[in-house]
Design a protein around this motif. Structure first.
Motif, PDB file in Angstrom:
ATOM      1  N   HIS A 100       0.841  -1.192   0.000  1.00 49.79           N
ATOM      2  CA  HIS A 100       0.000   0.000   0.000  1.00 49.79           C
ATOM      3  C   HIS A 100       0.881   1.248   0.000  1.00 49.79           C
ATOM      4  O   HIS A 100       1.968   1.274   0.579  1.00 49.79           O
ATOM      5  CB  HIS A 100      -0.910   0.023   1.235  1.00 49.79           C
ATOM      6  N   ILE A 145       0.219   5.395   0.850  1.00 53.90           N
ATOM      7  CA  ILE A 145      -0.761   6.358   1.356  1.00 53.90           C
ATOM      8  C   ILE A 145      -0.165   7.760   1.300  1.00 53.90           C
ATOM      9  O   ILE A 145       0.972   7.991   1.732  1.00 53.90           O
ATOM     10  CB  ILE A 145      -1.219   5.985   2.785  1.00 53.90           C
ATOM     11  N   HIS A 190      -7.047  -0.381   4.468  1.00 52.87           N
ATOM     12  CA  HIS A 190      -7.062  -0.465   3.007  1.00 52.87           C
ATOM     13  C   HIS A 190      -6.363  -1.732   2.511  1.00 52.87           C
ATOM     14  O   HIS A 190      -6.790  -2.345   1.519  1.00 52.87           O
ATOM     15  CB  HIS A 190      -6.387   0.765   2.404  1.00 52.87           C
ATOM     16  N   SER A 215      -3.731   2.119  -3.036  1.00 53.62           N
ATOM     17  CA  SER A 215      -3.319   3.493  -2.731  1.00 53.62           C
ATOM     18  C   SER A 215      -4.486   4.251  -2.122  1.00 53.62           C
ATOM     19  O   SER A 215      -5.663   3.910  -2.336  1.00 53.62           O
ATOM     20  CB  SER A 215      -2.817   4.220  -3.979  1.00 53.62           C
ATOM     21  N   SER A 216      -4.146   5.283  -1.339  1.00 51.00           N
ATOM     22  CA  SER A 216      -5.188   6.068  -0.681  1.00 51.00           C
ATOM     23  C   SER A 216      -4.632   7.425  -0.256  1.00 51.00           C
ATOM     24  O   SER A 216      -3.426   7.669  -0.361  1.00 51.00           O
ATOM     25  CB  SER A 216      -5.731   5.329   0.555  1.00 51.00           C
ATOM     26  N   LYS A 217      -5.537   8.271   0.245  1.00 49.58           N
ATOM     27  CA  LYS A 217      -5.144   9.557   0.822  1.00 49.58           C
ATOM     28  C   LYS A 217      -5.689   9.628   2.240  1.00 49.58           C
ATOM     29  O   LYS A 217      -6.722   9.036   2.551  1.00 49.58           O
ATOM     30  CB  LYS A 217      -5.695  10.727   0.000  1.00 49.58           C
ATOM     31  N   TYR A 218      -4.973  10.407   3.082  1.00 54.09           N
ATOM     32  CA  TYR A 218      -5.434  10.549   4.469  1.00 54.09           C
ATOM     33  C   TYR A 218      -5.054  11.970   4.943  1.00 54.09           C
ATOM     34  O   TYR A 218      -3.924  12.411   4.765  1.00 54.09           O
ATOM     35  CB  TYR A 218      -4.793   9.518   5.373  1.00 54.09           C
ATOM     36  N   HIS A 265      -0.437  11.136   2.849  1.00 54.42           N
ATOM     37  CA  HIS A 265      -1.076  11.676   4.046  1.00 54.42           C
ATOM     38  C   HIS A 265      -0.503  13.026   4.427  1.00 54.42           C
ATOM     39  O   HIS A 265       0.618  13.387   4.076  1.00 54.42           O
ATOM     40  CB  HIS A 265      -0.961  10.695   5.225  1.00 54.42           C
ATOM     41  N   ARG A 315      -7.083  -2.542  -1.363  1.00 55.82           N
ATOM     42  CA  ARG A 315      -6.873  -1.258  -2.025  1.00 55.82           C
ATOM     43  C   ARG A 315      -5.387  -0.910  -1.987  1.00 55.82           C
ATOM     44  O   ARG A 315      -4.757  -0.958  -0.933  1.00 55.82           O
ATOM     45  CB  ARG A 315      -7.694  -0.174  -1.327  1.00 55.82           C
TER      46      ARG A 315
END
Length: 331
Positions: free
Chosen positions: A260, A262, A319, A326-329, A264, A324
């Motif tokens: 992953h 992220i 995630h 990739s993501s944003k925080y 952030h 999942r």
């Protein structure tokens, strides 16, 4: 693993006596916690101690640096002055000795002197101090009376050579915090139980790096190179000795899977990427190597981390569980 800058700063502040937890209990403990009290300027160690030790008085530091006191002043990392407890001073002195002697020898050569000249004048400095401590001017005047040392530059470099070599010690005897009156004495007279030069340079460098990591970790190799002033060739053998203690778990890169990424952003901090890997196999077993700084280490289900997990770490784990990538925080 990435740590928020605030978490890193808070951890270091706690070690150095600025956090909510009880700090170092005295000057020797404070000097150890800070990997030496920086003393390039006259006031610096006094300010450091005053801001971290509630009961500190200026005379406490003067007494600690007096003959038979608990601290000794040495020029060490990046050729700057630091105050160290006796039991650690030899590590700082020995690991960085090459740098200081090299700089002094380079200055001597500009005055037409060589290593033998420095050894000779250093010996004469020792002889001049045989009767007891002397102020810098008095020591210089006594050495200038020797017929073989007509040049003031040679005398001054001889005094510096003896001090940088660890054969003499220097302390400030001025009653003022804003003025320096240097007094020199043989190390065996001022601190009979202390020997500043250790025969195993790599072992001394290893211990010096351990002091730094205890004080300022997490740190990179670049941090160590900057702080010590040493070369990569000098740092590498020391890190090799430390590695079993600081990296009890080893993972083959071929057995890592990128799990992953992220993006952030914490309040008041610059954005950063957190990158998480899944290890399919490893050697060794994680354990709490610093119980005085870490409350414990435990295994948890990936889908049920502790409540106080760093928020963006917890988000990344959620995630990962859902597949999942990739993501944003925090945006």
């Amino acid at each position: 693993m990435t740590l928020p800058a605030a978490v890193e700063r808070a951890a270091i502040a706690n070690r150095h006596g600025w956090g909510p937890q009880p700090g170092p209990a005295g000057l020797a403990a404070l000097a150890t916690a800070q990997a030496g009290l920086h003393a390039a300027r006259l006031l610096t160690p006094y300010v450091t101690a005053h801001t971290r030790l509630p009961e500190f008085r200026a005379d406490d530091l003067r007494h600690a640096l007096s003959p038979h006191g608990m601290l000794v002043k040495v020029r060490c990392v990046r050729r700057t002055l630091h105050l160290w407890p006796h039991e650690h001073a030899a590590d700082a002195h020995t690991a960085t000795l090459r740098l200081r002697l090299g700089a002094t020898l380079a200055t001597a050569r500009r005055h037409g002197l060589n290593r033998n000249d420095l050894d000779t004048t250093g010996d004469q400095c020792q002889e001049a101090l045989a009767g007891g401590p002397l102020a810098y001017r008095d020591l210089q005047d006594r050495m200038l009376k020797a017929p073989s040392l007509p040049a003031v530059a040679a005398v001054r470099l001889g005094i510096k050579w003896a001090w940088e070599s660890g054969r003499t010690t220097c302390r400030n005897t001025s009653p003022s915090l804003h003025r320096e009156q240097r007094e020199f004495a043989p190390i065996e007279h001022a601190h009979p139980a202390t020997r500043l030069t250790h025969p195993d340079v790599t072992a001394a460098t290893t211990r010096l790096i351990r002091h730094y990591l205890h004080a300022y970790a997490p740190a990179s190799t670049a941090d160590l190179l900057w702080w010590t002033g040493l070369s990569q060739a000098e740092i590498t053998p020391a890190l090799a000795r430390l590695r079993p203690a600081i990296t009890p778990v080893r993972v083959d890169p071929d057995h890592l899977e990128l799990a992953h990424v992220i993006d952030h952003r914490a309040p008041g901090e610059d954005p950063r990427f957190g990158v998480f890997y899944r290890a399919h196999s490893w050697e060794g077993e994680p354990y709490n190597a610093e119980p005085d700084k870490c409350g414990g280490i435990s295994w948890f289900p990936i889908n049920d981390p502790p409540d106080h997990t760093v928020p963006y770490h917890a988000a990344a784990l959620r995630h990962i569980c859902t597949g999942r990538f990739s993501s944003k925080y925090g945006w």
